[in-house]
Design a protein around this motif. Structure first.
Motif, PDB file in Angstrom:
ATOM      1  N   GLY A 166       0.789  -1.228   0.000  1.00 45.79           N
ATOM      2  CA  GLY A 166       0.000   0.000   0.000  1.00 45.79           C
ATOM      3  C   GLY A 166       0.818   1.273   0.000  1.00 45.79           C
ATOM      4  O   GLY A 166       0.256   2.376  -0.060  1.00 45.79           O
ATOM      5  N   SER A 167       2.145   1.156   0.036  1.00 44.91           N
ATOM      6  CA  SER A 167       2.996   2.350   0.002  1.00 44.91           C
ATOM      7  C   SER A 167       3.153   2.835  -1.438  1.00 44.91           C
ATOM      8  O   SER A 167       2.982   2.057  -2.391  1.00 44.91           O
ATOM      9  CB  SER A 167       4.371   2.024   0.591  1.00 44.91           C
ATOM     10  OG  SER A 167       5.002   1.002  -0.157  1.00 44.91           O
ATOM     11  N   PRO A 168       3.478   4.122  -1.638  1.00 46.84           N
ATOM     12  CA  PRO A 168       3.658   4.650  -3.001  1.00 46.84           C
ATOM     13  C   PRO A 168       4.729   3.872  -3.754  1.00 46.84           C
ATOM     14  O   PRO A 168       5.780   3.550  -3.195  1.00 46.84           O
ATOM     15  CB  PRO A 168       4.085   6.105  -2.758  1.00 46.84           C
ATOM     16  CG  PRO A 168       3.536   6.440  -1.417  1.00 46.84           C
ATOM     17  CD  PRO A 168       3.618   5.177  -0.608  1.00 46.84           C
ATOM     18  N   LEU A 169       4.463   3.564  -4.998  1.00 47.29           N
ATOM     19  CA  LEU A 169       5.382   2.772  -5.811  1.00 47.29           C
ATOM     20  C   LEU A 169       6.482   3.652  -6.386  1.00 47.29           C
ATOM     21  O   LEU A 169       6.209   4.694  -6.987  1.00 47.29           O
ATOM     22  CB  LEU A 169       4.623   2.097  -6.961  1.00 47.29           C
ATOM     23  CG  LEU A 169       5.483   1.307  -7.956  1.00 47.29           C
ATOM     24  CD1 LEU A 169       6.075   0.082  -7.282  1.00 47.29           C
ATOM     25  CD2 LEU A 169       4.659   0.899  -9.166  1.00 47.29           C
ATOM     26  N   LYS A 170       7.719   3.236  -6.197  1.00 47.72           N
ATOM     27  CA  LYS A 170       8.857   3.910  -6.813  1.00 47.72           C
ATOM     28  C   LYS A 170       9.154   3.236  -8.143  1.00 47.72           C
ATOM     29  O   LYS A 170       9.728   2.150  -8.187  1.00 47.72           O
ATOM     30  CB  LYS A 170      10.083   3.849  -5.902  1.00 47.72           C
ATOM     31  CG  LYS A 170      11.288   4.599  -6.472  1.00 47.72           C
ATOM     32  CD  LYS A 170      12.463   4.524  -5.524  1.00 47.72           C
ATOM     33  CE  LYS A 170      13.668   5.266  -6.098  1.00 47.72           C
ATOM     34  NZ  LYS A 170      14.840   5.164  -5.201  1.00 47.72           N
ATOM     35  N   LEU A 171       8.718   3.859  -9.215  1.00 44.38           N
ATOM     36  CA  LEU A 171       8.895   3.281 -10.544  1.00 44.38           C
ATOM     37  C   LEU A 171      10.319   3.544 -11.006  1.00 44.38           C
ATOM     38  O   LEU A 171      10.769   4.695 -11.049  1.00 44.38           O
ATOM     39  CB  LEU A 171       7.891   3.909 -11.519  1.00 44.38           C
ATOM     40  CG  LEU A 171       7.532   3.091 -12.759  1.00 44.38           C
ATOM     41  CD1 LEU A 171       6.896   1.775 -12.364  1.00 44.38           C
ATOM     42  CD2 LEU A 171       6.577   3.885 -13.638  1.00 44.38           C
TER      43      LEU A 171
END
Length: 783
Positions: free
Chosen positions: A573-578
């Motif tokens: 659920g944490s922001p994805l680091k693309l």
């Protein structure tokens, strides 16, 4: 009583001061920097004195002075990574030195072949404390050394001067058996100004390359700093050797504009194999960048610029090279496809709406109540030629331009959102390219540096020599001239399957169409780059450049914005680091989950040795999944043919099990890859400590098992061999004998008169082979 200036007057004062300060390098050198904090800042006291504004006004409008800092960075006055104090000392040194006339420089007092301190430098007020600053700040010491180097060039200092220690060391003759470190230190005493100064490679391979690394380390006085250059040289040498260089080539063939991305890709493979850490590789890349900057200074080398390449993310070393989980990959793919579809639609020719009306009255004034979005669209369609304008590109003398922007300015939506609602793009900036670059990385697994460097003609739908789709890249000679009519044994080629070819062609077509209106505005060297964009930054607004020529971190910034805009999340659920680095292992993960053989994965990744592929799978935590799928496939294919019990492949080791190990390479199944026949064991290239990887010998190997399921691949391979013989002179190469040998075996297997398979089985297999692509591998060379 002094009246406080109005806000617009304050802005006018600041803008006028900024314009004066950025007028020239000379004016920038007279702008003082503050000595507080780490990041370079302007001196508040100086700003207050020069603008006449209050301290609170200057502090509250600090962002207004940002263009001055940007200009100082562009002129090399401010150097990233160094404190404001160090940069201020550098500014004062440069201001003092560059402000002198040639005659004054010629009169500078010297002592011990350096600028005299007592009685000269110590008496210059603005340089008071310079000795301590040179000791405390590396940048100050480097700046002072640059000044000394310039004085040597103009003859004020003796260019041949040597200290007593250097004179003693110069008498030492280079002896056989010297360590690399001793050679490195010896070469530090041999300066390089022009190309002819570089040592010859006749003394030993890569000796000229070592010389360049040694002179590039002159600003590193510590043993550890010099050690970084030695380690970087070793990595560069190994990288070149793995590409087929012997080390005796011209130095301009070994060091090219593409050296940094090549080295980075090599180091990334070493990280994946677990040989190097990301922190160590980032240090090596830093040393490599210093070497490339030094090469640019060598007269006659012919290199005027180089392709930049960043370091490695050291914060999340355990995750950055792992694939995204399946659910996350699915969400990424949906977001990419959705945005590409939306952007492609916006890139189409604008369709007029015919809404609104002219908001001006007969006196040339906007009528009350007519400043509406519909009337702004009327202006766009009837007065702007349906071409987007912005705050930086509008004609301030055109009343329709001014009216359009005044209406847009008070709207609830941004100018970009308004244009999108009308069905057109405001600007093809770097963010617009993000989904296209992500998609290309997603379907090919191409490395980030290769991705950024792609050019318009790098996708070949049907290669002249094989008839297969492929990507070509890094095709330069040392002179910069490109290699066309590429030979299979010269080019860096990524072969593509038919489905990949269609996907890649679509991306190329989309991007070429998307950038059609800005390509002519690009600098000449960047015109042919696939990924070009129009800057939306305040400092370079509207400037067209390529992603490759921009800052190394730009791609990560693009992907970060893309991820944030779509609200992409990790499984927790944490922001994805693309990250571009994770698309490659994610691509491999897709292959593994679909049951693609290890040999095919090896070819698609461009590994010359299957051991690299196995190390890649180990590092990516693919082993369990890969072997589980292979076990399942073997059991289904050979149940009742090999034996009743399934041969379980050990998960935790690669040592040969007691009963042998059966494994498929896509063409045949090997009974035991750890115990090949004698004719394989007798080859010089055979390593008894490793499983057999000589796939070009499989057809003639007594260990191989061929079933009906292998026949389509064998037909496809025969077809590719025959086409290669027809369209090029591959039989004249060292691989011709192997190809003819394999063709004879294939003919005996696939010819109905000599085959052990029925005519029906052969006919059906040949029909199925029409949709197959093969990757021909001969002695570990991809053809």
């Amino acid at each position: 009583m002094k009246l406080r200036p109005r806000p617009e007057e304050v802005d006018a004062i600041i803008e006028a001061w900024v314009a004066r300060a950025t007028e020239s390098r000379e004016s920038l050198l007279n702008v003082s920097l503050g000595r507080k904090g780490c990041a370079p800042i302007l001196s508040s006291d100086a700003l207050i004195e020069q603008t006449g504004l209050s301290a609170s006004t200057v502090n509250n409008r600090s962002h207004k002075f940002a263009p001055v800092l940007d200009a100082m960075r562009a002129h090399g006055i401010i150097v990233e990574g160094h404190s404001s104090t160090a940069c201020e000392w550098r500014r004062k040194l440069l201001c003092w030195y560059e402000g002198m006339t040639p005659e004054a420089k010629a009169m500078i007092p010297v002592a011990g072949n350096t600028i005299k301190a007592r009685g000269y430098l110590d008496d210059i007020d603005e340089l008071s404390g310079l000795r301590g600053a040179r000791t405390q700040h590396e940048l100050v010491s480097a700046t002072f050394d640059d000044i000394l180097e310039d004085l040597r060039k103009i003859g004020v200092l003796d260019g041949e001067y040597k200290t007593v220690k250097q004179r003693i060391e110069s008498k030492v003759v280079l002896e056989k058996g010297k360590s690399l470190k001793e050679k490195f230190i010896e070469l530090r005493g041999r300066r390089v100004i022009v190309l002819a100064d570089i040592a010859s490679a006749t003394e030993e391979p890569f000796y000229h390359l070592l010389h360049i690394f040694s002179v590039s380390s002159m600003k590193s006085s510590s043993a550890s700093g010099q050690g970084n250059f030695i380690e970087c040289f070793k990595a560069m040498r190994d990288c070149l050797e793995s590409s087929g260089f012997s080390g005796t080539e011209d130095i301009k063939e070994l060091v090219t504009a593409y050296s940094l991305p090549r080295l980075r890709n090599y180091l990334q493979e070493k990280i994946i194999e677990g040989v190097f850490s990301t922190n160590h590789c980032s240090t090596l890349m830093s040393a490599a960048r210093a070497v490339m900057k030094r090469v640019l200074q060598i007269e006659g080398f012919g290199l005027t610029s180089f392709v930049a390449s960043g370091g490695f993310d050291t914060e999340r070393e355990t995750d950055i090279y792992k694939p995204y989980p399946a659910a996350v990959r699915s969400n990424i793919a949906k977001a990419i496809q959705q945005e590409i579809a939306e952007t492609n639609q916006l890139a189409q020719p604008y369709v007029p709406s015919f809404v609104g009306q002219d908001p001006f009255d007969s006196d040339g004034r906007i009528r009350r109540g007519y400043a509406t979005i519909d009337n702004a669209r009327w202006i766009f369609e009837n007065k702007l030629g349906c071409l987007p304008i912005g705050y930086a590109t509008a004609d301030k003398d055109n009343r329709y331009h001014k009216a359009f922007l005044s209406i847009i300015n008070v709207a609830a939506e941004s100018i970009d959102q308004i244009y999108r609602s009308w069905g057109c793009l405001y600007q093809v900036d770097s963010r617009v390219l993000a989904p296209y670059m992500a998609r290309l990385a997603q379907v090919t697994g191409i490395n980030a540096d290769s991705l950024k460097g792609l050019e318009l003609d790098d996708f070949v739908e049907s290669h002249d020599l094989t008839g297969r789709p492929c990507l070509l890249y890094w095709k330069e000679r040392s002179s910069g001239e490109k290699l066309y009519h590429l030979d299979l044994f010269q080019a860096d080629i990524s072969w593509l399957t038919s489905s990949q070819g269609r996907e890649v062609k679509q991306i190329f077509d989309d991007v070429i169409y998307l950038t059609r209106n800005i390509r002519d505005l690009a600098p000449e060297p960047e015109k042919n780059k696939l990924f070009i964009y129009q800057s939306s930054s305040r400092r370079k607004f509207g400037v067209v450049d390529s992603i490759q020529a921009s800052t190394p971190n730009l791609m990560n910034e693009m992907f970060a914005s893309f991820s944030a805009d779509h609200g992409l999340l990790n499984e927790d659920g944490s922001p994805l680091k693309l990250s571009a680095s994770r698309f490659r292992p994610s691509f491999v993960s897709e292959l593994v989950e679909r049951g693609v053989s290890i040999r095919e994965i090896q070819v698609l990744l461009g590994h010359s040795d299957i051991s690299k592929t196995l190390a890649y799978l180990d590092r990516m935590d693919f082993n369990f999944t890969a072997r589980k799928l292979l076990n399942k496939a073997l059991h289904e294919m050979h149940q009742g043919t090999l034996k009743d019990e399934q041969a379980v492949i050990p998960i935790n080791n690669l040592e040969a099990p007691a009963g042998g190990m059966s494994i498929s390479n896509g063409l045949v199944t090997c009974r035991n890859m750890y115990d090949p026949p004698d004719f394989i064991k007798n080859l010089k290239s055979y390593d008894p400590k490793r499983p057999c990887t000589l796939f070009n010998k499989c057809l003639a190997c007594s260990n191989s098992i061929i079933t009906v399921s292998h026949l389509p691949s064998l037909f496809a391979m025969r077809r590719d061999y025959q086409r290669m013989i027809e369209v090029n002179r591959v039989l004249d190469t060292p691989y011709g004998e192997v190809i003819l040998e394999n063709l004879d075996i294939l003919n005996s297997i696939l010819d109905p008169e000599t085959s052990d398979f029925s005519e029906h089985e052969l006919s059906e297999a040949e029909r199925l082979s029409e949709n197959l692509d093969t990757n021909v591998l001969v002695e570990k060379v991809l053809l």
